[in-house]
Design an enzyme around this catalytic site. Structure first.
Site, PDB file in Angstrom:
ATOM      1  CG  ASP A   1      -7.432   8.087 -17.391  1.00 44.96           C
ATOM      2  OD1 ASP A   1      -7.274   9.480 -17.588  1.00 44.96           O
ATOM      3  OD2 ASP A   1      -6.311   7.434 -17.106  1.00 44.96           O
TER       4      ASP A   1
ATOM      5  CG  ASP B   1     -16.265   3.463 -14.303  1.00 45.87           C
ATOM      6  OD1 ASP B   1     -17.059   2.581 -13.536  1.00 45.87           O
ATOM      7  OD2 ASP B   1     -15.243   2.244 -14.647  1.00 45.87           O
TER       8      ASP B   1
ATOM      9  CG  HIS C   1     -19.587  -7.808 -17.473  1.00 43.97           C
ATOM     10  ND1 HIS C   1     -19.162  -8.021 -17.066  1.00 43.97           N
ATOM     11  CD2 HIS C   1     -18.924  -6.609 -18.621  1.00 43.97           C
ATOM     12  CE1 HIS C   1     -18.382  -7.143 -17.562  1.00 43.97           C
ATOM     13  NE2 HIS C   1     -17.920  -6.648 -18.334  1.00 43.97           N
TER      14      HIS C   1
ATOM     15  N   GLY D   1     -17.009  -0.175 -10.657  1.00 44.16           N
ATOM     16  CA  GLY D   1     -16.029   1.042  -9.977  1.00 44.16           C
ATOM     17  C   GLY D   1     -15.014   0.451  -9.736  1.00 44.16           C
ATOM     18  NE  ARG D   2     -12.391  -4.326 -12.111  1.00 37.46           N
ATOM     19  CZ  ARG D   2     -12.162  -5.620 -12.523  1.00 37.46           C
ATOM     20  NH1 ARG D   2     -10.750  -5.298 -13.337  1.00 37.46           N
ATOM     21  NH2 ARG D   2     -12.752  -6.346 -12.398  1.00 37.46           N
TER      22      ARG D   2
ATOM     23  NE  ARG E   1     -35.492   5.448  10.795  1.00 33.95           N
ATOM     24  CZ  ARG E   1     -35.997   4.876   9.687  1.00 33.95           C
ATOM     25  NH1 ARG E   1     -37.682   5.150  10.066  1.00 33.95           N
ATOM     26  NH2 ARG E   1     -35.915   5.733   8.461  1.00 33.95           N
TER      27      ARG E   1
ATOM     28  NE  ARG F   1     -34.751 -13.264   2.221  1.00 29.75           N
ATOM     29  CZ  ARG F   1     -34.881 -14.429   1.514  1.00 29.75           C
ATOM     30  NH1 ARG F   1     -35.282 -13.944   0.283  1.00 29.75           N
ATOM     31  NH2 ARG F   1     -35.927 -15.606   1.931  1.00 29.75           N
TER      32      ARG F   1
ATOM     33  N   GLY G   1     -13.611   0.635 -22.853  1.00 24.29           N
ATOM     34  CA  GLY G   1     -14.327  -0.203 -22.565  1.00 24.29           C
ATOM     35  C   GLY G   1     -15.756   0.571 -23.011  1.00 24.29           C
TER      36      GLY G   1
ATOM     37  CG  ASP H   1     -13.460   6.732 -13.662  1.00 25.22           C
ATOM     38  OD1 ASP H   1     -13.702   7.025 -14.861  1.00 25.22           O
ATOM     39  OD2 ASP H   1     -12.746   5.603 -13.827  1.00 25.22           O
TER      40      ASP H   1
ATOM     41  CB  THR I   1     -15.797   6.025 -19.048  1.00 25.18           C
ATOM     42  OG1 THR I   1     -15.800   4.999 -17.595  1.00 25.18           O
ATOM     43  CG2 THR I   1     -15.545   7.019 -18.519  1.00 25.18           C
TER      44      THR I   1
ATOM     45  CE  LYS J   1     -34.204   3.066   7.303  1.00 27.51           C
ATOM     46  NZ  LYS J   1     -33.372   3.336   6.257  1.00 27.51           N
TER      47      LYS J   1
ATOM     48  NE  ARG K   1      -9.993  -2.040 -21.893  1.00 26.47           N
ATOM     49  CZ  ARG K   1     -10.982  -2.176 -21.319  1.00 26.47           C
ATOM     50  NH1 ARG K   1     -11.932  -3.757 -20.973  1.00 26.47           N
ATOM     51  NH2 ARG K   1     -11.919  -0.842 -20.907  1.00 26.47           N
TER      52      ARG K   1
ATOM     53  NE  ARG L   1     -35.314   0.385  -1.148  1.00 26.47           N
ATOM     54  CZ  ARG L   1     -34.219   0.603  -0.272  1.00 26.47           C
ATOM     55  NH1 ARG L   1     -34.721  -0.004   1.222  1.00 26.47           N
ATOM     56  NH2 ARG L   1     -33.380   1.301  -0.097  1.00 26.47           N
TER      57      ARG L   1
HETATM   58  P1  ADP Z   1      -9.937   3.350 -21.384  1.00 27.66           P
HETATM   59  O1  ADP Z   1      -9.692   4.149 -22.629  1.00 27.66           O
HETATM   60  O2  ADP Z   1     -11.438   3.104 -21.464  1.00 27.66           O
HETATM   61  O3  ADP Z   1      -9.520   3.387 -20.234  1.00 27.66           O
HETATM   62  P2  ADP Z   1      -7.694   1.333 -21.924  1.00 27.66           P
HETATM   63  O4  ADP Z   1      -7.572   1.690 -20.292  1.00 27.66           O
HETATM   64  O5  ADP Z   1      -8.334  -0.578 -21.476  1.00 27.66           O
HETATM   65  O6  ADP Z   1      -9.537   1.684 -21.509  1.00 27.66           O
HETATM   66  O7  ADP Z   1      -7.020   2.184 -23.106  1.00 27.66           O
HETATM   67  C1  ADP Z   1      -7.498   1.610 -24.210  1.00 27.66           C
HETATM   68  C2  ADP Z   1      -6.585   1.313 -25.185  1.00 27.66           C
HETATM   69  O8  ADP Z   1      -6.128   3.055 -25.086  1.00 27.66           O
HETATM   70  C3  ADP Z   1      -5.686   0.466 -25.076  1.00 27.66           C
HETATM   71  O9  ADP Z   1      -6.228  -0.670 -25.027  1.00 27.66           O
HETATM   72  C4  ADP Z   1      -4.584   0.799 -25.333  1.00 27.66           C
HETATM   73  O10 ADP Z   1      -4.687   0.721 -26.815  1.00 27.66           O
HETATM   74  C5  ADP Z   1      -4.750   2.599 -25.591  1.00 27.66           C
HETATM   75  N1  ADP Z   1      -3.659   3.451 -24.394  1.00 27.66           N
HETATM   76  C6  ADP Z   1      -4.244   2.252 -22.538  1.00 27.66           C
HETATM   77  N2  ADP Z   1      -2.847   3.454 -22.056  1.00 27.66           N
HETATM   78  C7  ADP Z   1      -2.103   4.297 -23.170  1.00 27.66           C
HETATM   79  C8  ADP Z   1      -1.202   4.426 -23.126  1.00 27.66           C
HETATM   80  N3  ADP Z   1      -0.265   4.432 -21.640  1.00 27.66           N
HETATM   81  N4  ADP Z   1      -0.294   5.443 -23.916  1.00 27.66           N
HETATM   82  C9  ADP Z   1      -0.548   4.428 -25.523  1.00 27.66           C
HETATM   83  N5  ADP Z   1      -1.992   3.837 -25.205  1.00 27.66           N
HETATM   84  C10 ADP Z   1      -2.275   3.455 -23.789  1.00 27.66           C
END
Ligand code: ADP
Length: 335
Positions: A117, A142, A265, A185-186, A226, A177, A25, A144, A140, A228, A86, A169
């Site tokens: 991640d 998020d 988005h 945030g999934r 109260r 309202r 992302g 997270d 990212t 609001k 991706r 607001r």
């Molecule tokens: P983010 O990096 O934002 O978490 P994604 O989870 O979509 O986004 O991962 C981005 C890219 O990283 C994926 O399209 C893939 O190419 C690679 N990737 C994700 N997970 C793995 C994995 N377990 N093993 C190898 N490559 C991965």
């Protein structure tokens, strides 16, 4: 953001060339990180390459040598000039082997991966299986990612959401309202929590904490009792987006009329805040310094206002917990 020092550049550097890519992302501030990787490398006599479209572009050989001017005029731009993607093929061991071969053939000795991640999981496997050195920079919205207090893009996303809440607001209080505002945030409620506190929301719904319909009703009633006349509830989208609409329907059955606003988005794009530009610049430079001093197979992040390196195995797949103190504070301040 306080001034953060970056790790000292080593006297004898352990690599002569590196490449940078953005993956997964996109997040505002990634450009500041790309710019820092490029300029900090050149300043230290390291040849630097930019890879387009994340791992997909790497496999297609979309790799260009970068100059100081290649990253001119980008620090203020949202998204990523290197583009992102991706790349499901990267899940395959054979494909990662091919990727290492492509990099080595170009004389590249290290890779900076700016992403989340998933992108780090790919980088980690690449290094483990082929020995090709990688380092991650957390980008990212998020926030997270385990092992860093902050991620590039989070501050901008929260500011965007708060600006939207301020506008909502005005209407909410003029008409008396109830508004349900759905933010991104999934799996994590960091955006919702910061947006809720900063935007003065009456209630915050996050995936990490139980919040039933009766609990939400109670908080609205408490406000009404109260005096609001309007309320704003911030809802993290959760695993199945549309949660605000579902809560709105539930509240309607209980006799509360609400308006729904899903920010979607718009939270991802836009001009990066000063904080995210600073964070991107610091982490981008730190990634180069670490690679040059022989550190790899991990992520560079911020822990208690210090730049810190954390091995990928301590980052990937771990869940960063939402601070309970902040959740409690949000509730206290909303009363
Ligand atoms: P983010 O990096 O934002 O978490 P994604 O989870 O979509 O986004 O991962 C981005 C890219 O990283 C994926 O399209 C893939 O190419 C690679 N990737 C994700 N997970 C793995 C994995 N377990 N093993 C190898 N490559 C991965």
């Amino acid at each position: 953001m306080a001034m953060i020092t970056i790790p000292e550049f080593p006297k004898t550097k352990k690599l002569k060339s590196l490449a940078v890519l953005t993956s997964g992302g996109d997040a505002p501030g990634m450009n500041a990180a790309v710019r820092a990787v490029v300029r900090y490398s050149i300043a230290n006599d390291i040849e630097v390459f930019g890879i387009m479209k994340g791992y997909s572009g790497l496999l297609e050989g979309q790799i260009e040598a970068m100059k100081l001017s290649s990253v001119a005029n980008i620090i203020q731009r949202g998204g990523t000039v290197l583009k992102t993607s991706r790349c499901p093929e990267f899940m395959k061991k054979q494909v990662r082997k091919e990727a290492a071969y492509i990099l080595e053939r170009k004389g590249i000795e290290g890779l900076v991966v700016i992403g989340g991640d998933g992108s780090f999981a790919g980088a980690s496997l690449l290094e483990k299986e082929t020995g090709f050195r990688t380092i991650g920079v957390p980008g990212t919205i998020d926030n997270d990612i385990f092992g860093t207090d902050d991620t590039i893009g989070f501050d901008t996303a929260v500011n965007t959401a708060i600006e939207a809440i301020d506008r909502i607001r005005d209407t909410a209080s003029s008409h008396g309202r109830l508004f349900l505002v759905e933010v991104m945030g999934r799996n994590s409620g960091f955006i919702a929590l910061s947006t809720g506190i900063g935007g003065g929301a009456e209630t915050i719904v996050v995936p990490e904490a139980e919040m039933t319909l009766p609990m939400i009703r109670k908080s609205i009633e408490r406000g009404m009792n109260r005096g609001k006349t309007s309320s704003i509830i911030v809802v993290a989208e959760g695993p199945k987006p549309g949660l605000a609409t579902r809560i709105g329907r539930g509240l309607e059955k209980a006799g509360f009329d609400s308006k729904i606003c899903t920010l979607g988005h718009i939270q991802r794009g836009g001009v990066p805040t000063a904080h995210d530009r600073m964070l991107g610049s610091v982490l981008g430079a730190a990634a180069v310094a670490y690679l040059a001093s022989g550190k790899s197979g991990g992520m560079v992040g911020i822990t208690r206002n210090e730049v810190a390196f954390t091995p990928f195995k301590e980052v990937i797949g771990k869940k960063k917990t939402l601070p309970k103190v902040a959740m409690a504070l949000a509730e206290i301040l909303a009363t």
